[in-house]
Motif scaffolding. Structure first.
Motif, PDB file in Angstrom:
ATOM      1  N   LEU A 201       0.832  -1.206   0.000  1.00 57.61           N
ATOM      2  CA  LEU A 201       0.000   0.000   0.000  1.00 57.61           C
ATOM      3  C   LEU A 201       0.866   1.255   0.000  1.00 57.61           C
ATOM      4  CD1 LEU A 201      -3.031   0.732   0.104  1.00 57.61           C
ATOM      5  CD2 LEU A 201      -2.810   0.878   2.595  1.00 57.61           C
ATOM      6  N   ILE A 202       1.941   1.246   0.788  1.00 51.51           N
ATOM      7  CA  ILE A 202       2.855   2.398   0.829  1.00 51.51           C
ATOM      8  C   ILE A 202       3.481   2.626  -0.542  1.00 51.51           C
ATOM      9  CG2 ILE A 202       5.044   3.242   1.786  1.00 51.51           C
ATOM     10  CD1 ILE A 202       4.289   1.775   4.410  1.00 51.51           C
ATOM     11  N   GLU A 203       3.998   1.561  -1.134  1.00 48.63           N
ATOM     12  CA  GLU A 203       4.701   1.685  -2.428  1.00 48.63           C
ATOM     13  C   GLU A 203       3.729   2.087  -3.539  1.00 48.63           C
ATOM     14  OE1 GLU A 203       7.785  -1.014  -5.103  1.00 48.63           O
ATOM     15  OE2 GLU A 203       7.464  -1.473  -2.968  1.00 48.63           O
ATOM     16  N   TYR A 204       2.532   1.524  -3.505  1.00 45.53           N
ATOM     17  CA  TYR A 204       1.551   1.827  -4.553  1.00 45.53           C
ATOM     18  C   TYR A 204       1.069   3.279  -4.439  1.00 45.53           C
ATOM     19  CZ  TYR A 204      -2.594   1.450  -7.507  1.00 45.53           C
ATOM     20  OH  TYR A 204      -3.533   1.646  -8.498  1.00 45.53           O
ATOM     21  N   CYS A 205       0.797   3.753  -3.178  1.00 48.01           N
ATOM     22  CA  CYS A 205       0.287   5.109  -2.990  1.00 48.01           C
ATOM     23  C   CYS A 205       1.369   6.160  -3.218  1.00 48.01           C
ATOM     24  CB  CYS A 205      -0.300   5.263  -1.588  1.00 48.01           C
ATOM     25  SG  CYS A 205      -1.824   4.314  -1.339  1.00 48.01           S
ATOM     26  N   ASP A 206       2.634   5.739  -3.119  1.00 43.24           N
ATOM     27  CA  ASP A 206       3.719   6.666  -3.436  1.00 43.24           C
ATOM     28  C   ASP A 206       3.727   6.987  -4.931  1.00 43.24           C
ATOM     29  OD1 ASP A 206       6.287   8.087  -2.876  1.00 43.24           O
ATOM     30  OD2 ASP A 206       7.099   6.501  -4.163  1.00 43.24           O
ATOM     31  N   VAL A 207       3.407   5.981  -5.722  1.00 47.49           N
ATOM     32  CA  VAL A 207       3.353   6.171  -7.185  1.00 47.49           C
ATOM     33  C   VAL A 207       2.030   6.802  -7.603  1.00 47.49           C
ATOM     34  CG1 VAL A 207       3.485   4.989  -9.423  1.00 47.49           C
ATOM     35  CG2 VAL A 207       4.888   4.197  -7.496  1.00 47.49           C
ATOM     36  N   HIS A 208       0.942   6.459  -6.906  1.00 52.10           N
ATOM     37  CA  HIS A 208      -0.391   6.983  -7.227  1.00 52.10           C
ATOM     38  C   HIS A 208      -0.939   7.740  -6.005  1.00 52.10           C
ATOM     39  CE1 HIS A 208       0.290   3.274  -9.598  1.00 52.10           C
ATOM     40  NE2 HIS A 208      -0.248   3.985 -10.592  1.00 52.10           N
ATOM     41  N   PRO A 209      -0.461   8.939  -5.733  1.00 49.05           N
ATOM     42  CA  PRO A 209      -0.852   9.660  -4.506  1.00 49.05           C
ATOM     43  C   PRO A 209      -2.330  10.033  -4.432  1.00 49.05           C
ATOM     44  CG  PRO A 209       0.405  11.076  -5.973  1.00 49.05           C
ATOM     45  CD  PRO A 209       0.481   9.711  -6.556  1.00 49.05           C
ATOM     46  N   ASP A 210      -3.005  10.166  -5.570  1.00 44.56           N
ATOM     47  CA  ASP A 210      -4.407  10.602  -5.574  1.00 44.56           C
ATOM     48  C   ASP A 210      -5.382   9.452  -5.803  1.00 44.56           C
ATOM     49  OD1 ASP A 210      -3.617  13.280  -5.208  1.00 44.56           O
ATOM     50  OD2 ASP A 210      -3.257  13.489  -7.366  1.00 44.56           O
ATOM     51  N   VAL A 211      -4.901   8.217  -5.691  1.00 41.05           N
ATOM     52  CA  VAL A 211      -5.747   7.062  -5.984  1.00 41.05           C
ATOM     53  C   VAL A 211      -6.847   6.919  -4.931  1.00 41.05           C
ATOM     54  CG1 VAL A 211      -4.337   5.438  -4.659  1.00 41.05           C
ATOM     55  CG2 VAL A 211      -5.709   4.620  -6.600  1.00 41.05           C
ATOM     56  N   LEU A 212      -8.034   6.464  -5.380  1.00 39.78           N
ATOM     57  CA  LEU A 212      -9.141   6.162  -4.481  1.00 39.78           C
ATOM     58  C   LEU A 212      -9.297   4.652  -4.407  1.00 39.78           C
ATOM     59  CD1 LEU A 212     -11.769   8.846  -5.601  1.00 39.78           C
ATOM     60  CD2 LEU A 212     -10.344   8.872  -3.552  1.00 39.78           C
ATOM     61  N   LEU A 213      -9.019   4.082  -3.254  1.00 38.33           N
ATOM     62  CA  LEU A 213      -9.112   2.638  -3.051  1.00 38.33           C
ATOM     63  C   LEU A 213     -10.345   2.353  -2.208  1.00 38.33           C
ATOM     64  CD1 LEU A 213      -5.351   1.892  -2.258  1.00 38.33           C
ATOM     65  CD2 LEU A 213      -6.548   1.535  -4.420  1.00 38.33           C
ATOM     66  N   ASN A 214     -11.328   1.736  -2.846  1.00 36.53           N
ATOM     67  CA  ASN A 214     -12.595   1.468  -2.174  1.00 36.53           C
ATOM     68  C   ASN A 214     -12.755  -0.027  -1.945  1.00 36.53           C
ATOM     69  OD1 ASN A 214     -15.777   0.883  -2.484  1.00 36.53           O
ATOM     70  ND2 ASN A 214     -15.402   2.845  -1.489  1.00 36.53           N
ATOM     71  N   LYS A 299       5.169   9.055   1.489  1.00 35.35           N
ATOM     72  CA  LYS A 299       6.274   8.912   0.548  1.00 35.35           C
ATOM     73  C   LYS A 299       7.131   7.713   0.953  1.00 35.35           C
ATOM     74  CE  LYS A 299       5.332  12.837  -1.593  1.00 35.35           C
ATOM     75  NZ  LYS A 299       4.848  12.859  -2.987  1.00 35.35           N
ATOM     76  N   LYS A 300       7.681   7.054  -0.054  1.00 32.73           N
ATOM     77  CA  LYS A 300       8.562   5.918   0.224  1.00 32.73           C
ATOM     78  C   LYS A 300       9.779   6.366   1.031  1.00 32.73           C
ATOM     79  CE  LYS A 300       9.660   2.942  -2.905  1.00 32.73           C
ATOM     80  NZ  LYS A 300      10.070   2.355  -4.203  1.00 32.73           N
ATOM     81  N   SER A 301      10.188   7.627   0.813  1.00 31.99           N
ATOM     82  CA  SER A 301      11.362   8.139   1.516  1.00 31.99           C
ATOM     83  C   SER A 301      11.103   8.287   3.023  1.00 31.99           C
ATOM     84  CB  SER A 301      11.761   9.498   0.946  1.00 31.99           C
ATOM     85  OG  SER A 301      10.684  10.427   1.063  1.00 31.99           O
ATOM     86  N   GLU A 302       9.819   8.300   3.426  1.00 25.69           N
ATOM     87  CA  GLU A 302       9.485   8.414   4.847  1.00 25.69           C
ATOM     88  C   GLU A 302       9.360   7.059   5.531  1.00 25.69           C
ATOM     89  OE1 GLU A 302       6.844  12.504   4.579  1.00 25.69           O
ATOM     90  OE2 GLU A 302       5.955  10.598   3.962  1.00 25.69           O
ATOM     91  N   VAL A 303       9.572   5.991   4.758  1.00 27.08           N
ATOM     92  CA  VAL A 303       9.494   4.633   5.304  1.00 27.08           C
ATOM     93  C   VAL A 303      10.787   3.910   4.953  1.00 27.08           C
ATOM     94  CG1 VAL A 303       8.235   2.449   5.309  1.00 27.08           C
ATOM     95  CG2 VAL A 303       6.998   4.607   4.995  1.00 27.08           C
ATOM     96  N   GLU A 304      11.417   3.338   5.961  1.00 26.28           N
ATOM     97  CA  GLU A 304      12.645   2.562   5.754  1.00 26.28           C
ATOM     98  C   GLU A 304      12.300   1.088   5.891  1.00 26.28           C
ATOM     99  OE1 GLU A 304      17.056   1.883   7.770  1.00 26.28           O
ATOM    100  OE2 GLU A 304      15.839   3.620   8.341  1.00 26.28           O
ATOM    101  N   VAL A 305      12.553   0.333   4.818  1.00 31.10           N
ATOM    102  CA  VAL A 305      12.262  -1.101   4.822  1.00 31.10           C
ATOM    103  C   VAL A 305      13.586  -1.850   4.934  1.00 31.10           C
ATOM    104  CG1 VAL A 305      11.170  -3.017   3.638  1.00 31.10           C
ATOM    105  CG2 VAL A 305      10.211  -0.714   3.407  1.00 31.10           C
ATOM    106  N   ILE A 306      13.742  -2.595   6.028  1.00 28.56           N
ATOM    107  CA  ILE A 306      14.962  -3.364   6.253  1.00 28.56           C
ATOM    108  C   ILE A 306      14.727  -4.793   5.770  1.00 28.56           C
ATOM    109  CG2 ILE A 306      16.556  -4.235   8.012  1.00 28.56           C
ATOM    110  CD1 ILE A 306      15.810  -1.837   9.728  1.00 28.56           C
TER     111      ILE A 306
END
Length: 308
Positions: A201-214, A299-306
């Motif tokens: 969800l984080i990665e997808y919304c970073d690319v599509h910031p205005d997406v509506l997921l219902n 933003k992906k930059s606000e999340v660190e994935v180890i």
């Protein structure tokens, strides 16, 4: 000005308190000293009583006033050298000699009582009362110093966040935990399905910031593919050998688990919840097409994935 007023009132209060304590302790000490000195004088006179020429009308004995006065003077000189607070005025068998500033000590003899008239000095030096005021000044000085130190510490605490690194949410695939770079002591475990879905969800919304997921509409294929990608990464890390979960089923339960984990991880940073929190539906018709669980603004930059 406010601090000066506070210091003045504090000084007055401490001065009154210390003066009361000092007066009580000084009075108690003087009383104890006088009691010991009275007992010492009574004992000394009792030992010498058989040799003293004290007039005794009952036995028709006139006594020797000159010799008695010499004994009393010698006794007073000894008391003076020891810094005693009392003076012997007279020794007699009549009990005379008691006045406002004197006291009578009674000595019981086999055939008759003898009385020792003494004057008592229970005064207290006035200059000693300067000590409570000195103690009050020290108390005020310590209070002012401690208050300034506390204020300085608060100022430093307020300035401290400016030196902190930019806030990041940390998701560790090795331990399957969610934490932050501000408080790594708080680590919250997430199950495979909500963990993979949240990362997708984080990665997808970073690319599509205005997406509506219902929840009533089909989930976008790219979002499912990203969830699968993270699930297979967990398989590579040895966390699971089960078949891939169906991310379209029980979506509300998956989102609830994500929100619960974030509630705990971000408890100390409530202002960050709006950024990382999948929005909840509110009011009637909450699952209508108007509601979206997408992460708008993340933003992906606000999340660190180890372990990615």
């Amino acid at each position: 000005m406010e601090l000066n007023k506070r210091n003045i009132f504090l000084f007055m209060g401490l001065s009154l308190l210390f003066c009361c304590i000092f007066h009580l302790s000084q009075t108690t000490t003087v009383t104890d000293v006088l009691k010991q000195q009275k007992e010492a004088v009574a004992l000394r006179v009792a030992i010498d009583l058989n040799k003293l020429p004290v007039a005794d009308p009952f036995l028709h004995y006139a006594g020797n006033e000159v010799e008695l006065n010499e004994y009393i003077n010698a006794l007073n000189l000894s008391l003076q050298n020891k810094g005693a607070r009392l003076t012997v005025l007279d020794i007699n068998t009549s009990g005379a000699g008691e006045s406002k500033n004197s006291e009578i000590l009674t000595l019981t003899a086999p055939h008759r009582n003898f009385y020792v008239a003494i004057s008592i000095d229970n005064s207290k030096p006035v200059f000693t009362f300067i000590f409570p005021f000195i103690m009050a000044l020290i108390g005020v000085a310590f209070y002012s110093w401690n208050r300034k130190k506390h204020i300085a510490a608060k100022v430093n605490k307020v300035e401290l966040p400016e030196n902190l690194p930019e806030f990041k949410l940390i998701i560790d695939l090795y331990s399957k935990t969610v934490t932050t770079n501000r408080d790594k002591q708080v680590r919250v475990q997430l199950a495979n399905k909500p963990l993979c879905f949240y990362l997708a969800l984080i990665e997808y919304c970073d690319v599509h910031p205005d997406v509506l997921l219902n929840q009533n509409k089909a989930m976008p294929e790219p979002l499912l593919e990203l969830a699968d990608k993270y699930f297979y990464r967990l398989v590579e890390l040895g966390h699971t050998i089960r078949k891939r979960p169906n991310f379209t089923n029980s979506l509300e339960k998956t989102l609830s688990e994500i929100r619960a984990a974030l509630d705990e991880a971000l408890e100390a940073f409530p202002e960050k919840k709006a950024l990382f929190y999948p929005p909840k539906a509110h009011g009637e018709g909450s699952r209508s097409k108007l509601h979206s669980y997408g992460l708008n603004g993340v933003k992906k930059s606000e999340v660190e994935v180890i372990g990615k």
